[in-house]
Design a protein around this motif. Structure first.
Motif, PDB file in Angstrom:
ATOM      1  N   TRP A 220       0.858  -1.178   0.000  1.00  0.00           N
ATOM      2  CA  TRP A 220       0.000   0.000   0.000  1.00  0.00           C
ATOM      3  C   TRP A 220       0.891   1.224   0.000  1.00  0.00           C
ATOM      4  O   TRP A 220       1.781   1.355   0.851  1.00  0.00           O
ATOM      5  CB  TRP A 220      -0.908   0.032   1.221  1.00  0.00           C
ATOM      6  N   LEU A 221       0.641   2.121  -0.940  1.00  0.00           N
ATOM      7  CA  LEU A 221       1.501   3.286  -1.119  1.00  0.00           C
ATOM      8  C   LEU A 221       0.681   4.562  -0.989  1.00  0.00           C
ATOM      9  O   LEU A 221      -0.318   4.736  -1.689  1.00  0.00           O
ATOM     10  CB  LEU A 221       2.176   3.250  -2.494  1.00  0.00           C
ATOM     11  N   PHE A 222       1.116   5.456  -0.111  1.00  0.00           N
ATOM     12  CA  PHE A 222       0.535   6.786  -0.021  1.00  0.00           C
ATOM     13  C   PHE A 222       1.240   7.715  -1.005  1.00  0.00           C
ATOM     14  O   PHE A 222       2.445   7.622  -1.221  1.00  0.00           O
ATOM     15  CB  PHE A 222       0.694   7.369   1.382  1.00  0.00           C
ATOM     16  N   SER A 223       0.468   8.633  -1.565  1.00  0.00           N
ATOM     17  CA  SER A 223       1.046   9.731  -2.339  1.00  0.00           C
ATOM     18  C   SER A 223       0.412  11.032  -1.872  1.00  0.00           C
ATOM     19  O   SER A 223      -0.793  11.094  -1.602  1.00  0.00           O
ATOM     20  CB  SER A 223       0.830   9.541  -3.842  1.00  0.00           C
ATOM     21  N   GLY A 224       1.232  12.060  -1.746  1.00  0.00           N
ATOM     22  CA  GLY A 224       0.753  13.388  -1.389  1.00  0.00           C
ATOM     23  C   GLY A 224       1.161  14.359  -2.473  1.00  0.00           C
ATOM     24  O   GLY A 224       2.275  14.282  -2.996  1.00  0.00           O
ATOM     25  N   GLY A 225       0.265  15.271  -2.825  1.00  0.00           N
ATOM     26  CA  GLY A 225       0.549  16.117  -3.975  1.00  0.00           C
ATOM     27  C   GLY A 225       0.421  17.600  -3.705  1.00  0.00           C
ATOM     28  O   GLY A 225      -0.124  18.046  -2.684  1.00  0.00           O
ATOM     29  N   ASN A 226       0.930  18.358  -4.668  1.00  0.00           N
ATOM     30  CA  ASN A 226       0.770  19.814  -4.633  1.00  0.00           C
ATOM     31  C   ASN A 226      -0.670  20.231  -4.897  1.00  0.00           C
ATOM     32  O   ASN A 226      -1.006  21.409  -4.750  1.00  0.00           O
ATOM     33  CB  ASN A 226       1.703  20.468  -5.658  1.00  0.00           C
ATOM     34  N   LEU A 232      -4.234   6.860  -1.131  1.00  0.00           N
ATOM     35  CA  LEU A 232      -3.678   5.564  -0.764  1.00  0.00           C
ATOM     36  C   LEU A 232      -3.956   4.585  -1.891  1.00  0.00           C
ATOM     37  O   LEU A 232      -5.110   4.391  -2.288  1.00  0.00           O
ATOM     38  CB  LEU A 232      -4.302   5.071   0.542  1.00  0.00           C
ATOM     39  N   TRP A 233      -2.877   3.947  -2.396  1.00  0.00           N
ATOM     40  CA  TRP A 233      -2.976   3.038  -3.536  1.00  0.00           C
ATOM     41  C   TRP A 233      -2.619   1.622  -3.102  1.00  0.00           C
ATOM     42  O   TRP A 233      -1.601   1.407  -2.433  1.00  0.00           O
ATOM     43  CB  TRP A 233      -2.014   3.471  -4.647  1.00  0.00           C
ATOM     44  N   ASP A 234      -3.432   0.664  -3.502  1.00  0.00           N
ATOM     45  CA  ASP A 234      -3.129  -0.751  -3.292  1.00  0.00           C
ATOM     46  C   ASP A 234      -2.572  -1.301  -4.602  1.00  0.00           C
ATOM     47  O   ASP A 234      -3.300  -1.490  -5.566  1.00  0.00           O
ATOM     48  CB  ASP A 234      -4.398  -1.504  -2.889  1.00  0.00           C
ATOM     49  N   ILE A 235      -1.257  -1.525  -4.627  1.00  0.00           N
ATOM     50  CA  ILE A 235      -0.621  -2.006  -5.857  1.00  0.00           C
ATOM     51  C   ILE A 235      -0.221  -3.474  -5.752  1.00  0.00           C
ATOM     52  O   ILE A 235       0.572  -3.972  -6.556  1.00  0.00           O
ATOM     53  CB  ILE A 235       0.611  -1.156  -6.214  1.00  0.00           C
ATOM     54  N   SER A 236      -0.777  -4.176  -4.747  1.00  0.00           N
ATOM     55  CA  SER A 236      -0.371  -5.561  -4.503  1.00  0.00           C
ATOM     56  C   SER A 236      -0.639  -6.465  -5.687  1.00  0.00           C
ATOM     57  O   SER A 236       0.137  -7.380  -5.970  1.00  0.00           O
ATOM     58  CB  SER A 236      -1.077  -6.098  -3.253  1.00  0.00           C
ATOM     59  N   SER A 237      -1.739  -6.227  -6.410  1.00  0.00           N
ATOM     60  CA  SER A 237      -2.052  -7.087  -7.559  1.00  0.00           C
ATOM     61  C   SER A 237      -1.120  -6.830  -8.730  1.00  0.00           C
ATOM     62  O   SER A 237      -1.014  -7.658  -9.639  1.00  0.00           O
ATOM     63  CB  SER A 237      -3.503  -6.868  -8.006  1.00  0.00           C
ATOM     64  N   ASN A 238      -0.432  -5.691  -8.721  1.00  0.00           N
ATOM     65  CA  ASN A 238       0.463  -5.344  -9.828  1.00  0.00           C
ATOM     66  C   ASN A 238       1.907  -5.740  -9.581  1.00  0.00           C
ATOM     67  O   ASN A 238       2.655  -6.006 -10.523  1.00  0.00           O
ATOM     68  CB  ASN A 238       0.400  -3.843 -10.097  1.00  0.00           C
ATOM     69  N   VAL A 239       2.327  -5.755  -8.304  1.00  0.00           N
ATOM     70  CA  VAL A 239       3.738  -6.040  -8.018  1.00  0.00           C
ATOM     71  C   VAL A 239       3.913  -7.163  -7.011  1.00  0.00           C
ATOM     72  O   VAL A 239       5.037  -7.528  -6.683  1.00  0.00           O
ATOM     73  CB  VAL A 239       4.465  -4.790  -7.483  1.00  0.00           C
ATOM     74  N   GLY A 240       2.821  -7.720  -6.538  1.00  0.00           N
ATOM     75  CA  GLY A 240       2.919  -8.718  -5.483  1.00  0.00           C
ATOM     76  C   GLY A 240       3.599 -10.003  -5.919  1.00  0.00           C
ATOM     77  O   GLY A 240       4.145 -10.723  -5.112  1.00  0.00           O
ATOM     78  N   GLU A 274      -2.647   4.966 -17.347  1.00  0.00           N
ATOM     79  CA  GLU A 274      -3.811   4.684 -16.517  1.00  0.00           C
ATOM     80  C   GLU A 274      -4.006   3.176 -16.464  1.00  0.00           C
ATOM     81  O   GLU A 274      -4.807   2.596 -17.190  1.00  0.00           O
ATOM     82  CB  GLU A 274      -5.041   5.394 -17.070  1.00  0.00           C
ATOM     83  N   HIS A 275      -3.263   2.551 -15.564  1.00  0.00           N
ATOM     84  CA  HIS A 275      -3.249   1.104 -15.486  1.00  0.00           C
ATOM     85  C   HIS A 275      -4.551   0.601 -14.869  1.00  0.00           C
ATOM     86  O   HIS A 275      -4.962   1.070 -13.819  1.00  0.00           O
ATOM     87  CB  HIS A 275      -2.058   0.651 -14.636  1.00  0.00           C
ATOM     88  N   PRO A 276      -5.225  -0.344 -15.518  1.00  0.00           N
ATOM     89  CA  PRO A 276      -6.467  -0.854 -14.953  1.00  0.00           C
ATOM     90  C   PRO A 276      -6.228  -1.491 -13.592  1.00  0.00           C
ATOM     91  O   PRO A 276      -5.257  -2.205 -13.391  1.00  0.00           O
ATOM     92  CB  PRO A 276      -6.928  -1.895 -15.995  1.00  0.00           C
ATOM     93  N   GLY A 277      -7.116  -1.241 -12.664  1.00  0.00           N
ATOM     94  CA  GLY A 277      -6.986  -1.830 -11.341  1.00  0.00           C
ATOM     95  C   GLY A 277      -6.234  -0.963 -10.361  1.00  0.00           C
ATOM     96  O   GLY A 277      -6.263  -1.230  -9.165  1.00  0.00           O
ATOM     97  N   VAL A 278      -5.557   0.077 -10.828  1.00  0.00           N
ATOM     98  CA  VAL A 278      -4.855   0.976  -9.920  1.00  0.00           C
ATOM     99  C   VAL A 278      -5.746   2.180  -9.667  1.00  0.00           C
ATOM    100  O   VAL A 278      -5.770   3.138 -10.435  1.00  0.00           O
ATOM    101  CB  VAL A 278      -3.496   1.421 -10.503  1.00  0.00           C
ATOM    102  N   VAL A 279      -6.517   2.093  -8.619  1.00  0.00           N
ATOM    103  CA  VAL A 279      -7.411   3.191  -8.225  1.00  0.00           C
ATOM    104  C   VAL A 279      -7.179   3.458  -6.752  1.00  0.00           C
ATOM    105  O   VAL A 279      -6.752   2.579  -6.005  1.00  0.00           O
ATOM    106  CB  VAL A 279      -8.893   2.828  -8.480  1.00  0.00           C
ATOM    107  N   PRO A 280      -7.412   4.684  -6.304  1.00  0.00           N
ATOM    108  CA  PRO A 280      -7.158   4.986  -4.889  1.00  0.00           C
ATOM    109  C   PRO A 280      -8.025   4.144  -3.954  1.00  0.00           C
ATOM    110  O   PRO A 280      -9.229   4.020  -4.144  1.00  0.00           O
ATOM    111  CB  PRO A 280      -7.512   6.475  -4.775  1.00  0.00           C
ATOM    112  N   LYS A 281      -7.398   3.565  -2.965  1.00  0.00           N
ATOM    113  CA  LYS A 281      -8.118   2.840  -1.919  1.00  0.00           C
ATOM    114  C   LYS A 281      -8.726   3.833  -0.931  1.00  0.00           C
ATOM    115  O   LYS A 281      -9.730   3.553  -0.284  1.00  0.00           O
ATOM    116  CB  LYS A 281      -7.148   1.897  -1.205  1.00  0.00           C
ATOM    117  N   LEU A 282      -8.079   4.986  -0.825  1.00  0.00           N
ATOM    118  CA  LEU A 282      -8.535   6.043   0.067  1.00  0.00           C
ATOM    119  C   LEU A 282      -8.151   7.375  -0.552  1.00  0.00           C
ATOM    120  O   LEU A 282      -7.037   7.529  -1.065  1.00  0.00           O
ATOM    121  CB  LEU A 282      -7.866   5.899   1.443  1.00  0.00           C
ATOM    122  N   SER A 283      -9.068   8.331  -0.529  1.00  0.00           N
ATOM    123  CA  SER A 283      -8.799   9.656  -1.074  1.00  0.00           C
ATOM    124  C   SER A 283      -9.117  10.696  -0.008  1.00  0.00           C
ATOM    125  O   SER A 283     -10.228  10.738   0.518  1.00  0.00           O
ATOM    126  CB  SER A 283      -9.644   9.907  -2.331  1.00  0.00           C
TER     127      SER A 283
END
Length: 321
Positions: A220-226, A232-240, A274-283
């Protein structure tokens, strides 16, 4: 009307000084020991008694942007505005290695369970993998070159928003890491031996990505932006799962995206990132430009702490699964 701070002194105040702290890192082996950077200097503090620093280092020539400490508490890395990364041997209290970017080095991190391996990124758009036994990086990737290659598959348009690299974070496995850049994208890489390959990228923010942060033990990866958002992104299905050839799979995805974009004999620009399945788990609509992110457990509940342009720190609850 000015706010007055009273009660601190019994006589005339003759001098004032304030100093920005740009980075802090706690020792994993000595939880009360805190390393802080301010200007070109590093102070080592004991949080049980903050009156005087235990040690001071002045090894960088320009302002320090990021500190990193390895798992064994043996080495401290300090990245600065000159592009230099000074690696201090904490036993001898001397600089053992001086590594270099060609522009501001914005972030540096040691890989978990690999005390002499570290990653760095900077405003030269370079992401570098280092081993402390080598004077040069083991592997370097220019984010702009990668994006120009992808642009060539999609359109002949010029590249206007350079991916200045602001932040990186390494997953607890030590082989997967993420990088946030000025173009609003998050890029995920996998380290294999003495090199790394891009596994995944996606448009995370409408403005630059100032911070990325992997949560412990999960992909699970957080990103913070300008743009004032924390995602919060769940990328486990892409890199697990380990892929046999991450590079080939990425090129295959690019080729498929380019082929699918052809319509009526014309090559139309598509958002292949825009990779399918990569959507924010939390916004989280935080509302202010994000300067720093940290995960913590407070009173039995997980929180993400957000520092921004104001003097306040915000704490947001996290989902349990």
């Amino acid at each position: 009307m000015a706010v007055k701070w009273n009660g601190g002194h019994s006589s005339s105040v003759l001098c004032l000084s304030a100093e920005d702290v740009s980075s802090v890192v706690f020792s994993a082996r000595r939880p009360s020991t805190l390393y802080t950077s301010h200007g070109e200097s590093i102070s080592v503090l004991d949080v049980r008694s903050l009156r005087e620093p235990l040690q001071r280092f002045h090894v960088n020539e320009e302002e320090i942007n990021c500190l990193a400490l390895n798992d064994t508490d043996g080495f401290l890395a300090a990245a600065d505005d000159s592009g230099a990364i000074k690696v201090v041997d904490l036993e001898s209290e001397k600089v053992s290695w001086s590594l270099k970017h060609s522009n501001i080095c914005s972030s540096v991190a040691f890989r978990p369970q690999r005390p002499q391996s570290l990653l760095s990124c900077g405003l030269d758009m370079q992401v570098m993998l280092w081993n402390l036994q080598k004077a040069r990086p083991l592997w370097t990737m220019n984010l702009q070159d990668c994006d120009m290659e992808e642009e060539s598959l999609q359109s002949a348009g010029q590249f206007f928003n350079p991916p200045l690299a602001h932040s990186l974070s390494i997953a607890s496995c030590g082989n997967i890491f993420g990088c946030g850049a000025q173009d609003g994208k998050v890029r995920i890489f996998r380290v294999t031996g003495v090199r790394f390959e891009r596994e995944l990228e996606f448009q995370a923010h409408s403005l630059g990505v100032s911070q990325v942060l992997f949560m412990p033990e999960v992909y699970w990866l957080f990103s913070g932006g300008n743009d004032g958002k924390v995602l919060l992104w769940d990328i486990s299905s892409n890199v697990g799962k380990q892929q046999k050839s991450p590079a080939k799979s990425l090129h295959r995805r690019k080729a498929q995206a380019a082929a699918s974009s052809r319509k009526d004999g014309k090559l139309n620009k598509v958002a292949s990132n825009e990779h399918p399945g990569v959507v924010p788990k939390l916004s989280i609509e935080h509302g202010e430009k994000v300067n720093w992110l940290l995960c913590a457990e407070i009173k039995g509940s997980r929180r993400v702490l957000v520092a921004d342009q104001t003097s306040s720190v915000s704490a947001y609850p996290l989902p349990e699964s």
